[in-house]
Design a protein around this motif. Structure first.
Motif, mmCIF file in Angstrom:
data_model
loop_
_atom_site.group_PDB
_atom_site.id
_atom_site.type_symbol
_atom_site.label_atom_id
_atom_site.label_comp_id
_atom_site.label_asym_id
_atom_site.label_seq_id
_atom_site.Cartn_x
_atom_site.Cartn_y
_atom_site.Cartn_z
ATOM 1 N N ARG A 6 0.853 -1.178 0.000
ATOM 2 C CA ARG A 6 0.000 0.000 0.000
ATOM 3 C C ARG A 6 0.882 1.218 0.000
ATOM 4 N N ALA B 68 -0.769 4.879 2.998
ATOM 5 C CA ALA B 68 -1.479 4.280 4.128
ATOM 6 C C ALA B 68 -2.448 5.253 4.781
ATOM 7 N N ILE B 69 -2.175 6.553 4.737
ATOM 8 C CA ILE B 69 -3.031 7.531 5.408
ATOM 9 C C ILE B 69 -4.327 7.784 4.633
ATOM 10 N N ARG B 70 -4.359 7.424 3.376
ATOM 11 C CA ARG B 70 -5.518 7.702 2.550
ATOM 12 C C ARG B 70 -6.783 7.029 3.084
ATOM 13 N N ALA B 71 -6.644 5.851 3.651
ATOM 14 C CA ALA B 71 -7.817 5.140 4.156
ATOM 15 C C ALA B 71 -8.359 5.778 5.435
ATOM 16 N N ARG B 72 -7.555 6.572 6.109
ATOM 17 C CA ARG B 72 -7.981 7.153 7.385
ATOM 18 C C ARG B 72 -8.493 8.571 7.247
ATOM 19 N N ARG B 73 -8.136 9.264 6.190
ATOM 20 C CA ARG B 73 -8.558 10.661 6.035
ATOM 21 C C ARG B 73 -9.468 10.800 4.825
ATOM 22 N N LYS C 100 -10.928 12.314 1.355
ATOM 23 C CA LYS C 100 -10.156 12.625 0.160
ATOM 24 C C LYS C 100 -9.755 14.104 0.078
#
Length: 174
Positions: free
Chosen positions: A137, A140-145, A147
């Protein structure tokens, strides 16, 4: 259209004797050797568009439905005293045996027929492919914040934007 069994009633796929599946009478249903399955047997249904693998591992039954286009091609593998024709997949556990024979001419004609039926390439003889590695991946931060917050740069000018130095403030008094 009738079903066909492996070798027309003789030994099942994966045995030491020759197996010959007819590519012109699909769908074919047969059994093959599987080390990890219960009873070391998996049931295979081979159609023109898809392959269904059925097996049980530790009592849990499963069916894996794989499109024929997901396979790499038709490959020839060498055995001790014979050659085996295999529908090769990236994951070796999903590869399907099609023909086992010691006759080289028979293997070559079956290789061409299976390749033409499935519209898959003929893979070179001794090419051993490893399973594909898992993809990493990258963000990795994209899934938590959300868009729009990923696009936005954080910090920097917030503290400086509201400060005025060297100027006189005008205060309104009531």
């Amino acid at each position: 259209m009738g079903r066909q069994t492996a070798t027309a009633g003789s030994d099942p796929a994966g045995s030491s004797r020759a197996i010959r599946l007819d590519p012109h009478s699909l769908p074919v249903s047969f059994e093959a050797h599987d080390q990890r399955a219960d009873g070391s047997v998996r049931h295979i249904e081979l159609h023109r568009e898809r392959v269904i693998l059925r097996r049980a591992i530790r009592g849990m039954r499963m069916a894996v439905n794989v499109r024929v286009s997901d396979f790499l091609g038709v490959a020839v593998r060498g055995l001790d005293d014979a050659k085996m024709l295999v529908l090769a997949h990236r994951d070796p556990a999903l590869s399907i045996p099609l023909c086992v024979s010691s006759d080289r001419v028979e293997i070559d004609t079956a290789w061409q027929m299976w390749s033409a039926i499935f519209a898959l390439p003929q893979l070179p003889e001794e090419v051993v492919r490893e399973p594909a590695q898992r993809r990493r991946r990258h963000n990795a931060i994209r899934a938590r914040r959300p868009k729009f917050l990923v696009r936005r740069r954080a910090g920097g000018l917030l503290g400086e934007a509201g400060t005025y130095r060297g100027e006189r403030e005008i205060i309104a008094r009531d």
